[in-house]
Design a protein around this motif. Structure first.
Motif, PDB file in Angstrom:
ATOM      1  N   VAL A 161       0.380  19.395  10.595  1.00 16.49           N
ATOM      2  CA  VAL A 161      -0.747  18.536  10.842  1.00 16.49           C
ATOM      3  C   VAL A 161      -1.338  18.142   9.553  1.00 16.49           C
ATOM      4  O   VAL A 161      -1.745  16.916   9.133  1.00 16.49           O
ATOM      5  N   ASN A 162      -1.649  19.387   8.720  1.00 14.44           N
ATOM      6  CA  ASN A 162      -2.134  19.094   7.153  1.00 14.44           C
ATOM      7  C   ASN A 162      -1.315  18.310   6.460  1.00 14.44           C
ATOM      8  O   ASN A 162      -1.795  17.218   5.703  1.00 14.44           O
ATOM      9  N   LEU A 163       0.196  18.092   6.491  1.00 18.47           N
ATOM     10  CA  LEU A 163       0.847  17.241   5.773  1.00 18.47           C
ATOM     11  C   LEU A 163       0.544  15.933   6.366  1.00 18.47           C
ATOM     12  O   LEU A 163       0.566  15.070   5.257  1.00 18.47           O
ATOM     13  N   GLU A 164       0.561  15.544   7.596  1.00 15.82           N
ATOM     14  CA  GLU A 164       0.477  14.317   8.014  1.00 15.82           C
ATOM     15  C   GLU A 164      -0.817  13.747   7.756  1.00 15.82           C
ATOM     16  O   GLU A 164      -0.844  12.522   7.223  1.00 15.82           O
ATOM     17  N   ASN A 165      -2.072  14.784   7.704  1.00 14.00           N
ATOM     18  CA  ASN A 165      -3.077  14.053   7.347  1.00 14.00           C
ATOM     19  C   ASN A 165      -3.133  13.802   5.943  1.00 14.00           C
ATOM     20  O   ASN A 165      -3.768  12.631   5.483  1.00 14.00           O
ATOM     21  N   TYR A 166      -2.625  14.564   5.150  1.00 13.84           N
ATOM     22  CA  TYR A 166      -2.519  14.234   3.632  1.00 13.84           C
ATOM     23  C   TYR A 166      -1.754  12.902   3.383  1.00 13.84           C
ATOM     24  O   TYR A 166      -2.475  12.314   2.763  1.00 13.84           O
ATOM     25  N   ASP A 167      -0.737  12.880   3.970  1.00 10.18           N
ATOM     26  CA  ASP A 167       0.008  11.639   3.858  1.00 10.18           C
ATOM     27  C   ASP A 167      -0.843  10.281   4.235  1.00 10.18           C
ATOM     28  O   ASP A 167      -0.864   9.132   3.559  1.00 10.18           O
ATOM     29  N   ARG A 168      -1.558  10.473   5.378  1.00  7.53           N
ATOM     30  CA  ARG A 168      -2.157   9.656   6.048  1.00  7.53           C
ATOM     31  C   ARG A 168      -3.312   8.976   4.986  1.00  7.53           C
ATOM     32  O   ARG A 168      -3.718   8.011   4.721  1.00  7.53           O
ATOM     33  N   THR A 169      -4.165  10.097   4.681  1.00  4.01           N
ATOM     34  CA  THR A 169      -5.254   9.936   3.628  1.00  4.01           C
ATOM     35  C   THR A 169      -4.907   9.170   2.391  1.00  4.01           C
ATOM     36  O   THR A 169      -5.650   8.470   1.659  1.00  4.01           O
ATOM     37  N   ARG A 170      -3.571   9.707   1.902  1.00  4.19           N
ATOM     38  CA  ARG A 170      -3.206   8.875   0.650  1.00  4.19           C
ATOM     39  C   ARG A 170      -2.602   7.725   0.998  1.00  4.19           C
ATOM     40  O   ARG A 170      -2.116   7.118  -0.105  1.00  4.19           O
ATOM     41  N   LYS A 171      -2.688   7.132   2.194  1.00  2.00           N
ATOM     42  CA  LYS A 171      -2.181   5.974   2.312  1.00  2.00           C
ATOM     43  C   LYS A 171      -0.522   5.776   1.908  1.00  2.00           C
ATOM     44  O   LYS A 171      -0.271   4.731   1.696  1.00  2.00           O
ATOM     45  N   ASN A 172       0.061   6.924   2.399  1.00  2.00           N
ATOM     46  CA  ASN A 172       1.386   6.839   1.879  1.00  2.00           C
ATOM     47  C   ASN A 172       2.272   6.015   3.014  1.00  2.00           C
ATOM     48  O   ASN A 172       1.986   6.738   4.089  1.00  2.00           O
ATOM     49  N   SER A 173       2.671   5.182   2.658  1.00  2.00           N
ATOM     50  CA  SER A 173       3.371   4.179   3.670  1.00  2.00           C
ATOM     51  C   SER A 173       4.360   4.862   4.511  1.00  2.00           C
ATOM     52  O   SER A 173       4.696   4.467   5.626  1.00  2.00           O
ATOM     53  N   LEU A 174       4.759   6.118   4.004  1.00  2.00           N
ATOM     54  CA  LEU A 174       5.794   6.886   4.847  1.00  2.00           C
ATOM     55  C   LEU A 174       5.407   7.317   6.095  1.00  2.00           C
ATOM     56  O   LEU A 174       6.149   7.754   7.057  1.00  2.00           O
ATOM     57  N   TRP A 175       4.115   7.877   6.313  1.00  2.00           N
ATOM     58  CA  TRP A 175       3.583   8.699   7.180  1.00  2.00           C
ATOM     59  C   TRP A 175       3.678   8.150   8.616  1.00  2.00           C
ATOM     60  O   TRP A 175       4.087   8.858   9.478  1.00  2.00           O
ATOM     61  N   LYS A 176       3.692   6.567   8.621  1.00  2.00           N
ATOM     62  CA  LYS A 176       3.841   5.985   9.939  1.00  2.00           C
ATOM     63  C   LYS A 176       5.534   6.109  10.421  1.00  2.00           C
ATOM     64  O   LYS A 176       5.759   6.016  11.474  1.00  2.00           O
ATOM     65  N   LYS A 177       6.086   6.183   9.356  1.00  2.00           N
ATOM     66  CA  LYS A 177       7.780   6.075   9.724  1.00  2.00           C
ATOM     67  C   LYS A 177       8.211   7.579   9.690  1.00  2.00           C
ATOM     68  O   LYS A 177       9.477   8.010   9.392  1.00  2.00           O
ATOM     69  N   SER A 178       7.401   8.794   9.770  1.00  5.98           N
ATOM     70  CA  SER A 178       7.719   9.997   9.748  1.00  5.98           C
ATOM     71  C   SER A 178       7.620  10.639  10.992  1.00  5.98           C
ATOM     72  O   SER A 178       6.388  10.469  11.674  1.00  5.98           O
ATOM     73  N   CYS A 179       8.321  11.688  11.301  1.00  6.48           N
ATOM     74  CA  CYS A 179       8.075  12.638  12.368  1.00  6.48           C
ATOM     75  C   CYS A 179       8.015  14.062  11.611  1.00  6.48           C
ATOM     76  O   CYS A 179       8.834  14.680  10.787  1.00  6.48           O
TER      77      CYS A 179
END
Lengths: 301, 415
Positions: B333-351
């Protein structure tokens, strides 16, 4: 192979005792785990590894586990290059100093062909027949100490990069703390070395000295901490002078290294920033990354 | 990013028994780090064996670096007799009591989230433990008196694992709902082992064995309770894998249900979970095929000569898997939030998955994603990373998502 353009031979040196590591909140098992994790990463990146000292005794668990790690984590491309007739293609090299080198059996050597090359180092200048005969314990200790010095010099010559952490400060078997001697041998040959200071021991003392340009030489890094009355009584005056001169030379080498890492120029193929970061980092994950980066830099040089 | 759990083991430097117990906890929570083939990262374990010149623990414990700090104090006569150590542990007890009060009195979840939780587990190695004032009076100790060393190791390991799992499952609540442990087995040749394990499960306060789910026809009422428990996240499973097991459709269904990925939260995240499962193998003399769903689950052989010890190890490991699952979820959850808040384009394409992947669970994940699977380019999993040979085994499953899909470990992202 991910990582460096060429596979390196990376020397890993670590150790310590619980009583000395306690001040940093860790024990021997933390040092050992980092060895295994580091080995996994470097092998997967296509490098070969060498190690020595107490790891030279195949009976010790850590040696056994490093060998298992090599068998399981070898990069597929590197594994394809292993030639059983060419030890220089095998993933591991184990150096062991006399008399411990004598404990490695033919059976062990045979079973590990293609995985680990065993190189035994004798004390220089001592005839085989003397080494083969029973000796007084003090004489044996002296031979062992000289063999350890020769072993560290040999591994420094063979390796492309040395990484050190932990390490016993007091009561080492050789003439001085092993990590200190290994760092010195490497620096003398102007080869790259990474000192991981976050895991206590001798490496931490070195790191504290290296990170602060105004720090005095650590008082515990001296010959007295490894003194052995019976062994040292056998030293001739000339040998004693040589030992003292070596210690002075070592301090000079490390001091010069300190100056270099506080400049902006590459130090033996490594960027000063990577070397300095390694001195302070305490996190396993981060130091493994730093080690992998260091190997990449050296490989690209 | 704070780590979900850190474990600290405190003891007097001259107590060799405590030193050995500390190492046993390290080995347990680090998942056998020396074997070299463990891609999963266990829980961090640190020692505190020295005091500085001011009588404080050296180095100090930085409680804010973990969401939950489990502090085990191994109390022997040396610690109690040593004035400085005694004072240090009394101070620790007082400080932890205050921290617990602060946590309990925090008014909002966000206020609580900013405070570290500390669980203090004093452990009595000697009767003088009862002379430690606040340490004894304020906390329920783990009692290792009059036990052999192997018994001490087993009791300590279980107590620390259970306490940490309980707290993490309850998100800070003292009494989380009990965990239903499904005992999947084929009655034909697995009943005896399953009943032995059932009795072992009962000895755990927070575990409830759920046993009678087998040898029933399809569509019978067993399915609803099991699926409800899985949906409510109060399920774990111990599968007794005998020769008959893989031939029983309902056994395969139970294993499949337990190991089929599900979203951790129904909406808005892409973090996936599976149920904690332990497989206990007791093969007979026949040639049989394995149960594919259990391929990636931790497994152990049943030792009929050491029934009690094997049962203990199985149940302890199940609780450890529960604990690790909770930890991996928080990291994911922390990693996903981290990717999301950094607007890392990969987070939407990650599981972000919370178990070390195997072929079966990856293919099930693909199936659960339905049409979305083709958009997944990154599957993020716990641990340091898989070896090349392990990844080779997963090639087909990964390629079924897409040519550009890759496996990335938690540690690789955080490096």
């Amino acid at each position: 192979m991910r990582g460096a353009k060429r596979g390196l031979l990376v020397a890993l040196s670590a150790g310590g005792v619980n009583s000395e590591l306690a001040a940093h909140g860790i024990g021997v098992e933390h040092v050992e785990e980092l060895m295994v994790r580091m080995a996994m990463r470097l092998l997967a990146d296509g490098h070969r590894l060498c190690f020595g000292g107490t790891l030279g005794d195949p009976g010790k668990d850590l040696t056994k586990y490093l060998i298992e790690t090599a068998e399981k984590w070898l990069d597929d491309k590197a594994a394809a290059k292993v030639d059983v007739t060419k030890p220089e293609t095998w993933p591991l090299v184990n150096y062991s100093a006399w008399p411990h080198s004598r404990k490695i059996t033919e059976d062990q050597r045979a079973r590990l062909v293609g995985i680990c090359q065993f190189i035994g180092i004798d004390p220089p200048g001592i005839p085989q027949n003397v080494l083969d005969s029973d000796a007084e314990p003090a004489v044996e200790k002296k031979h062992n100490s000289n063999a350890l010095t020769a072993m560290r010099d040999r591994s420094a010559r063979d390796a492309d990069l040395r990484i050190v952490w932990g390490g016993r400060v007091t009561g080492a078997s050789g003439w001085m703390a092993g990590i200190l001697e290994e760092v010195a041998c490497t620096l003398k040959l102007k080869k790259p070395v990474l000192v991981l200071g976050g895991f206590g021991g001798c490496a931490r003392l070195l790191a504290d000295f290296l990170i602060d340009p105004s720090a005095s030489w650590p008082s515990q890094l001296n010959l007295a901490e490894s003194a052995d009355a019976d062994r040292d009584a056998l030293l001739t005056d000339s040998e004693r002078e040589q030992l003292n001169a070596r210690m002075i030379e070592i301090q000079k080498l490390v001091t010069q290294f300190r100056t270099a890492i506080h400049s902006e120029e590459s130090v033996n193929g490594l960027s000063p920033s990577v070397i300095r970061s390694a001195l302070l980092e305490e996190n396993n994950r981060s130091v493994i990354s730093l080690a992998a980066d260091a190997a990449k830099q050296v490989g690209a040089a | 990013m704070t780590t979900p759990v850190s474990i600290y083991v405190i003891h007097h430097p001259q107590c060799k028994v405590a030193e050995g117990l500390a190492k046993s906890l390290y080995d347990w929570f680090r998942l056998g780090y020396l074997s070299g083939d463990q891609s999963g990262a266990g829980l961090p374990v640190y020692y505190r064996r020295t005091l500085d010149k001011n009588g404080l623990l050296q180095p100090e414990i930085r409680f804010h670096e973990a969401a939950l700090n489990v502090v085990v104090v191994l109390v022997d006569e040396k610690l109690v007799a040593d004035e400085r150590w005694r004072a240090a542990m009394v101070a620790m007890a007082t400080a932890v009591t205050q921290m617990r009060q602060n946590f309990a009195s925090a008014k909002t979840p966000s206020a609580r989230a900013s405070l570290p939780q500390v669980m203090l587990l004093p452990t009595a190695l000697h009767e003088s433990f009862y002379r430690t004032g606040p340490l004894y009076e304020g906390f329920n100790p783990i009692r290792l008196l009059e036990l052999t060393l192997s018994e001490q190791i087993a009791v300590l390991r279980r107590a620390v694992t259970e306490a940490a799992a309980r707290l993490l499952r309850g998100d800070g609540a003292e009494n989380p709902p009990p965990l239903n442990v499904f005992l999947s087995h084929a009655k034909r040749d697995g009943r005896h082992i399953a009943e032995t394990i059932r009795d072992g499960v009962r000895s755990f306060g927070q575990l409830v064995p759920w046993y009678d789910s087998n040898d029933l026809p399809y569509g019978s009422s067993w399915r609803r309770p099991m699926e409800s428990a899985a949906a409510a996240d109060t399920a774990a499973m111990i599968a007794t894998v005998t020769d008959a097991y893989p031939t029983r459709p309902w056994c395969r269904r139970e294993a499949g249900l337990a190991r089929t990925p599900a979203l951790l939260y129904p909406k808005g995240t892409n973090v996936w979970k599976i149920q904690p499962v332990i497989a206990v193998h007791n093969p007979g003399a026949k040639f049989v095929r394995g149960a594919a769903a259990l391929h990636g689950a931790p497994r152990i052989g049943w030792n009929s000569m050491e029934v009690e010890e094997t049962t203990e190890r199985v149940v302890d490991r199940l609780v450890l898997e529960v604990l690790l699952g909770q930890v991996h979820r928080r990291v994911a959850v922390n990693l996903e939030n981290y990717d999301r808040t950094r607007k890392n384009s990969l987070w939407k394409k990650s599981c972000y998955i919370t178990w070390v992947p195997d072929e079966w669970t990856l293919l099930k994940l693909r199936s659960q994603l339905k049409q979305r699977f083709s958009s997944i380019v990154r599957i993020v999993y716990p641990g340091y990373g898989l070896s090349d040979s392990d990844k080779l085994d997963l090639d087909s499953a990964i390629e079924s998502f897409g040519r550009n899909t890759e496996l990335v470990s938690f540690e690789e992202i955080m490096s």
